[in-house]
Design a protein around this motif. Structure first.
Motif, PDB file in Angstrom:
ATOM      1  N   THR A 121      -7.727  -2.732  -4.782  1.00  0.00           N
ATOM      2  CA  THR A 121      -6.205  -2.928  -4.514  1.00  0.00           C
ATOM      3  C   THR A 121      -5.741  -2.311  -3.271  1.00  0.00           C
ATOM      4  OG1 THR A 121      -5.806  -0.878  -5.993  1.00  0.00           O
ATOM      5  CG2 THR A 121      -5.094  -3.213  -6.923  1.00  0.00           C
ATOM      6  N   ALA A 122      -6.607  -1.499  -2.836  1.00  0.00           N
ATOM      7  CA  ALA A 122      -6.539  -0.996  -1.273  1.00  0.00           C
ATOM      8  C   ALA A 122      -6.870  -2.060  -0.434  1.00  0.00           C
ATOM      9  CB  ALA A 122      -7.110   0.518  -1.330  1.00  0.00           C
ATOM     10  N   ARG A 123      -7.645  -3.154  -0.511  1.00  0.00           N
ATOM     11  CA  ARG A 123      -8.080  -4.057   0.311  1.00  0.00           C
ATOM     12  C   ARG A 123      -7.756  -5.445   0.004  1.00  0.00           C
ATOM     13  NH1 ARG A 123     -13.476  -0.683   1.574  1.00  0.00           N
ATOM     14  NH2 ARG A 123     -13.865  -1.445  -0.357  1.00  0.00           N
ATOM     15  N   VAL A 124      -7.026  -5.726  -1.271  1.00  0.00           N
ATOM     16  CA  VAL A 124      -6.715  -6.958  -1.653  1.00  0.00           C
ATOM     17  C   VAL A 124      -5.705  -7.626  -0.579  1.00  0.00           C
ATOM     18  CG1 VAL A 124      -4.506  -6.275  -2.924  1.00  0.00           C
ATOM     19  CG2 VAL A 124      -6.221  -8.151  -3.761  1.00  0.00           C
ATOM     20  N   TYR A 172      -3.989   4.160   8.307  1.00  0.00           N
ATOM     21  CA  TYR A 172      -4.211   2.891   9.102  1.00  0.00           C
ATOM     22  C   TYR A 172      -3.493   2.986  10.335  1.00  0.00           C
ATOM     23  CZ  TYR A 172      -6.213   0.879   4.682  1.00  0.00           C
ATOM     24  OH  TYR A 172      -6.994   0.685   3.801  1.00  0.00           O
ATOM     25  N   GLU A 196      -6.326   1.811  -4.988  1.00  0.00           N
ATOM     26  CA  GLU A 196      -4.884   2.207  -4.810  1.00  0.00           C
ATOM     27  C   GLU A 196      -4.039   1.831  -5.803  1.00  0.00           C
ATOM     28  OE1 GLU A 196      -3.867   2.325  -0.868  1.00  0.00           O
ATOM     29  OE2 GLU A 196      -1.705   2.049  -1.424  1.00  0.00           O
ATOM     30  N   LYS A 200       0.728  -1.273  -0.271  1.00  0.00           N
ATOM     31  CA  LYS A 200       0.120   0.091   0.058  1.00  0.00           C
ATOM     32  C   LYS A 200       1.058   1.146  -0.026  1.00  0.00           C
ATOM     33  CE  LYS A 200      -3.952  -2.278   2.052  1.00  0.00           C
ATOM     34  NZ  LYS A 200      -3.391  -3.612   1.785  1.00  0.00           N
ATOM     35  N   ASP A 201       0.127   2.384  -0.444  1.00  0.00           N
ATOM     36  CA  ASP A 201       1.170   3.487  -0.368  1.00  0.00           C
ATOM     37  C   ASP A 201       1.240   4.353   0.832  1.00  0.00           C
ATOM     38  OD1 ASP A 201      -0.776   5.525  -0.016  1.00  0.00           O
ATOM     39  OD2 ASP A 201      -1.296   5.523  -2.269  1.00  0.00           O
TER      40      ASP A 201
END
Lengths: 248, 248
Positions: free
Chosen positions: B34-37, A50, B232, A42-43
């Protein structure tokens, strides 16, 4: 002293294990953000957001300090966490580098290999700190496959050995391998064997050693209760904790 | 016909590729969360919540139908998605099973192996549907390591071969392998070779074939523009799309 331990998933349990086994702490509260693991892909804005949610949780929790048991968060969001936390926050980066400096028989002429997830390696944080101390032979290698391999509990065997060859065969043999991901202590012995007995640095042991030196702790508790909270599937985290030798 | 394609990450690009190469569609809109994959390790309530967010997005998008290019979502949240979507929603499960039935030279006496992430296998959805059709020899094996191996682009070689042995060495040789994860088509050839030429079923080809039969489509477009949206790091998704042979 009650310690909060924060990780994106289960990896930080290796840090909690070092703290629990030390007998230096009265209680541990582990918080794994399993609903959003892994952070490594993630970026940095997302990881920071988070991490600050975890700070908010620990601001309301009965702990004296917060240990960030995740290399990605430590290299990405530590300063922001320290800014918004109402208690001290410690990351694994500085303890890992300190552990390198304190290794017996290792000086700045040693060859050091840093392995971690892609995001930790790409940040360059470990490499910069180590080189700033005068170490001249520093290699860094992202080894993302080690995480799912550890989660499949393949701590040795042909898949791991082939993965070692894939990542390591073109590197010169290191004297020290800095394990820049909290999943990796579970394969530390296999890594050391692959490199004919290279020393390994473990974030959990490094953190314990750092806390002992900075907070004047001593082993005084016969047992250290560990409470586990997770944003998803807390039972799976507890099962992993038990398999990895933590006491619930 | 404009088609929306939804996946938790990049895997569904293999489905989008089949649709794009067919020439049957005027436009594709890909949405990767993609932020939560990955979804495969999350519980069904969480997966359903995320899937309904995708429905909300596609309800406001200019597409005629929605393809769920993710096995985990297809076995977990398809009904809920169909309930809240303002257009038809198609999952990969039914097309995969239909493709099995339509395979030349394969009848219900064939040995079928379903491979997928742990959550898809644990749901039992594929196994139940296949057995209900009268297939008596159905094996199912969770093969979670294939996902990161594909993401490292190790489509063949010693790591993959050792991983095959790890998962497959105790199984009887299947006649057909149903690839119940959209990452797996990239290693379909290696899987088929490992099993001495077993047939493989690919969610993307199965979905295309299913859509053709149900919607009366034909190849009529010289090119099919593909738009990619991600929660993301959309650039990384676009790079993967290009490497996997999609046209942006």
């Amino acid at each position: 002293m009650k310690v909060g331990v924060f990780d994106s998933g289960v990896g930080g349990l290796t840090v909690a294990r070092s703290l629990q086994q030390s007998g230096c702490f009265s209680e541990l509260l582990y918080y794994g953000d399993t609903a959003r693991v892994p952070y490594g892909s993630k970026d940095s804005n997302t990881v920071t957001r988070y991490a600050l949610e975890a700070v908010e949780f620990f601001n309301g929790a009965d702990v004296d300090c917060l240990v960030v048991a995740c290399n990605t968060v430590s290299v990405t969001a530590l300063e922001q966490m320290q800014k918004f936390s109402n208690k001290p926050v410690y990351g694994v980066l500085e303890p890992g580098v300190m552990a390198l400096q304190q290794l017996q028989g290792i000086d700045t002429s040693a060859r050091v290999l840093v392995i971690a997830t892609r995001s930790t390696i790409n940040s360059g944080a470990y490499q910069q700190q180590i080189q700033a101390l005068g170490y001249s032979q520093v290699d860094a290698m992202p080894t993302p496959l080690f995480v799912p391999i550890v989660e499949e509990e393949l701590y040795d065997g042909p898949i791991l050995q082939e993965t070692f060859k894939h990542y390591f065969s073109k590197l010169e043999k290191p004297d020290v391998v800095l394990l820049g991901c909290t999943h990796f202590p579970l394969i530390a012995e296999s890594i050391s064997d692959y490199f004919n007995g290279a020393k390994t640095i473990h974030s959990g042991e490094a953190m314990l050693s750092w806390l002992k030196q900075h907070l004047d702790l001593s082993a005084q508790f016969e047992s250290t209760p560990l409470h586990i909270i997770a944003t998803e599937n807390v039972d799976a985290v507890k099962r992993t904790a038990t398999r990895w030798g933590l006491k619930l």
